[in-house]
Design a protein around this motif. Structure first.
Motif, mmCIF file in Angstrom:
data_model
loop_
_atom_site.group_PDB
_atom_site.id
_atom_site.type_symbol
_atom_site.label_atom_id
_atom_site.label_comp_id
_atom_site.label_asym_id
_atom_site.label_seq_id
_atom_site.Cartn_x
_atom_site.Cartn_y
_atom_site.Cartn_z
ATOM 1 N N ASP A 226 0.812 -1.220 0.000
ATOM 2 C CA ASP A 226 0.000 0.000 0.000
ATOM 3 C C ASP A 226 0.842 1.265 0.000
ATOM 4 N N VAL A 227 2.095 1.176 0.435
ATOM 5 C CA VAL A 227 2.995 2.347 0.380
ATOM 6 C C VAL A 227 4.001 2.198 -0.766
ATOM 7 N N ASN A 228 3.637 1.339 -1.747
ATOM 8 C CA ASN A 228 4.403 1.184 -2.997
ATOM 9 C C ASN A 228 5.831 0.678 -2.785
ATOM 10 N N ILE A 229 6.010 -0.146 -1.770
ATOM 11 C CA ILE A 229 7.308 -0.766 -1.515
ATOM 12 C C ILE A 229 7.257 -2.200 -2.021
ATOM 13 N N ASP A 230 8.302 -2.623 -2.712
ATOM 14 C CA ASP A 230 8.378 -3.972 -3.275
ATOM 15 C C ASP A 230 9.044 -4.932 -2.299
ATOM 16 N N VAL A 231 8.483 -6.129 -2.179
ATOM 17 C CA VAL A 231 9.092 -7.204 -1.400
ATOM 18 C C VAL A 231 9.811 -8.127 -2.372
ATOM 19 N N GLU A 232 11.127 -8.231 -2.239
ATOM 20 C CA GLU A 232 11.923 -9.059 -3.147
ATOM 21 C C GLU A 232 12.043 -10.498 -2.659
ATOM 22 N N SER A 233 12.174 -10.689 -1.365
ATOM 23 C CA SER A 233 12.242 -12.018 -0.783
ATOM 24 C C SER A 233 11.962 -11.904 0.703
ATOM 25 N N ALA A 234 11.758 -13.050 1.332
ATOM 26 C CA ALA A 234 11.365 -13.010 2.739
ATOM 27 C C ALA A 234 11.774 -14.276 3.459
ATOM 28 N N GLU A 235 11.843 -14.174 4.784
ATOM 29 C CA GLU A 235 12.009 -15.329 5.669
ATOM 30 C C GLU A 235 10.952 -15.197 6.743
ATOM 31 N N ILE A 236 10.019 -16.151 6.774
ATOM 32 C CA ILE A 236 8.845 -16.076 7.628
ATOM 33 C C ILE A 236 9.002 -17.109 8.729
ATOM 34 N N ASP A 237 9.195 -16.655 9.941
ATOM 35 C CA ASP A 237 9.547 -17.541 11.044
ATOM 36 C C ASP A 237 8.453 -17.506 12.106
ATOM 37 N N THR A 238 7.770 -18.631 12.287
ATOM 38 C CA THR A 238 6.784 -18.775 13.355
ATOM 39 C C THR A 238 7.461 -19.494 14.506
ATOM 40 N N GLU A 239 7.661 -18.806 15.593
ATOM 41 C CA GLU A 239 8.369 -19.377 16.744
ATOM 42 C C GLU A 239 7.479 -19.279 17.966
ATOM 43 N N VAL A 249 13.336 -5.487 1.013
ATOM 44 C CA VAL A 249 12.414 -4.564 0.359
ATOM 45 C C VAL A 249 13.176 -3.472 -0.391
ATOM 46 N N SER A 250 12.490 -2.871 -1.348
ATOM 47 C CA SER A 250 13.074 -1.764 -2.101
ATOM 48 C C SER A 250 11.982 -0.780 -2.483
ATOM 49 N N TYR A 251 12.375 0.441 -2.812
ATOM 50 C CA TYR A 251 11.436 1.475 -3.233
ATOM 51 C C TYR A 251 11.996 2.141 -4.480
ATOM 52 N N GLY A 252 11.284 1.967 -5.610
ATOM 53 C CA GLY A 252 11.762 2.524 -6.867
ATOM 54 C C GLY A 252 13.089 1.934 -7.305
ATOM 55 N N GLY A 253 13.324 0.659 -6.981
ATOM 56 C CA GLY A 253 14.558 -0.003 -7.380
ATOM 57 C C GLY A 253 15.763 0.330 -6.531
ATOM 58 N N ALA A 254 15.542 0.966 -5.394
ATOM 59 C CA ALA A 254 16.652 1.356 -4.508
ATOM 60 C C ALA A 254 16.284 1.066 -3.064
ATOM 61 N N ALA A 255 17.283 1.170 -2.200
ATOM 62 C CA ALA A 255 17.043 0.993 -0.770
ATOM 63 C C ALA A 255 16.155 2.113 -0.246
ATOM 64 N N LEU A 256 15.486 1.858 0.857
ATOM 65 C CA LEU A 256 14.614 2.865 1.448
ATOM 66 C C LEU A 256 15.443 3.954 2.115
ATOM 67 N N ASN A 257 15.094 5.209 1.871
ATOM 68 C CA ASN A 257 15.748 6.295 2.598
ATOM 69 C C ASN A 257 15.105 6.418 3.973
ATOM 70 N N SER A 258 15.600 7.319 4.787
ATOM 71 C CA SER A 258 15.129 7.419 6.169
ATOM 72 C C SER A 258 13.655 7.813 6.236
ATOM 73 N N SER A 259 13.218 8.698 5.330
ATOM 74 C CA SER A 259 11.817 9.134 5.348
ATOM 75 C C SER A 259 10.886 7.986 4.989
ATOM 76 N N MET A 260 11.248 7.228 3.949
ATOM 77 C CA MET A 260 10.403 6.115 3.531
ATOM 78 C C MET A 260 10.409 5.009 4.580
ATOM 79 N N SER A 261 11.535 4.795 5.219
ATOM 80 C CA SER A 261 11.614 3.798 6.284
ATOM 81 C C SER A 261 10.673 4.155 7.419
ATOM 82 N N GLN A 262 10.627 5.435 7.773
ATOM 83 C CA GLN A 262 9.757 5.873 8.868
ATOM 84 C C GLN A 262 8.290 5.723 8.504
ATOM 85 N N VAL A 263 7.939 6.034 7.249
ATOM 86 C CA VAL A 263 6.560 5.845 6.786
ATOM 87 C C VAL A 263 6.158 4.381 6.911
ATOM 88 N N LEU A 264 7.035 3.490 6.463
ATOM 89 C CA LEU A 264 6.744 2.056 6.515
ATOM 90 C C LEU A 264 6.585 1.581 7.953
#
Length: 282
Positions: A226-239, A249-264
């Motif tokens: 919903d915030v237009n961030i792409d999930v490239e891969s994941a590790e889902i751990d139920t413990e 994750v990436s945003y627009g093909g790049a790493a998240l900057n500090s502002s986008m990280s805070q939004v997420l």
């Protein structure tokens, strides 16, 4: 990405073949969403897993005992790894030493339209660790749909509870599947931890730790999308009662900057602190 709780012990390898005449198990179906970015991989082997056991019905229908000491019960761990293999989804289950659960799990995964190309089982003390490689039957690719990943997770947990009902008090799903609820549930507001870290110039690592519940994975992916961030891969751990998930994750093909990280982080915290919504309301 490295697995958690890796055991070094004598093991045997399960080879490809076909599973037949095994009993299916009921499946809890979470809401349907598709948010993983499409990626193409080709599986080399589309056979169904074959395994032999001393007695499929050796476990029987175990019943819970009120005197069961949950401190002595191993921690149930179900880990779904989307990062370590480019062609297959890796599922790792750590709990008790009962092969019947493995056979029924293979049949249940087949019923979901999945193939298991290979797998290994190792045992250390009272804990058995099963590791299987899964692809979609119709495409031969690793599983990318978060709805299907959640169905895989819940199918395996359901089968774990069937053969190890004593584990229900250590799993958030014990109540969901009608076995026995944990005596003390985790407060999501207290248990939730969210971090975004650097993971190279083109992606970031999102780590989420929160109280587990059905449909959690699907809804986390929805919030990220919903915030237009792409999930490239994941590790889902139920413990046990806790979900410990890692997302590249990436945003627009790049790493998240500090502002986008805070939004997420803010969006995820808002969602994870919301009261649970009935599954039928989605």
């Amino acid at each position: 990405m490295a697995f958690t709780n890796v055991f070094i012990a004598p093991s045997f390898t399960i080879h490809a073949g076909r599973v037949s005449d095994l009993r299916s198990i009921p499946l809890f179906s979470p809401p349907s969403h598709t948010f993983f970015r499409s990626r193409t991989f080709v599986s080399k082997d589309k056979n169904i897993l074959y395994a032999s056991a001393y007695d499929l019905n050796a476990v029987g229908s175990a019943s819970l005992k009120s005197s069961e000491n949950t401190d002595s019960v191993p921690m149930p761990i179900v880990l779904i790894d989307q990062d370590s293999d480019s062609e297959a989804t890796i599922v790792q289950l750590s709990f008790g030493d009962r092969l019947g659960a493995l056979l029924d799990t293979m049949k249940a995964l087949k019923d979901l339209g999945l193939d298991v190309s290979k797998g290994t089982v190792s045992t250390e003390g009272a804990v058995k660790q099963t590791k299987i490689f899964i692809t979609e039957s119709d495409t031969g690719r690793k599983v990318e749909d978060p709805d299907m990943l959640e169905r895989i997770r819940l199918t395996i947990i359901n089968n774990l509870l069937k053969y190890h009902p004593e584990s229900s008090e250590r799993l958030a799903m014990g109540e969901v599947f009608g076995i026995k609820a944990p005596e003390k549930k985790l407060d999501a507001d207290i248990a939730t931890h969210i971090q975004v870290k650097e993971d190279g110039p083109k992606r970031s690592l999102l780590y989420i730790e929160t109280a587990d519940r059905p449909g959690l994975l699907v809804e986390i992916i929805k919030v990220i999308a919903d915030v237009n961030i792409d999930v490239e891969s994941a590790e889902i751990d139920t413990e046990g009662l806790v979900a410990k998930d890692k997302f590249h994750v990436s945003y627009g093909g790049a790493a998240l900057n500090s502002s986008m990280s805070q939004v997420l982080v803010n969006c995820l915290r808002y969602y994870l602190r919301m009261p649970e919504t009935d599954i039928d309301s989605y």
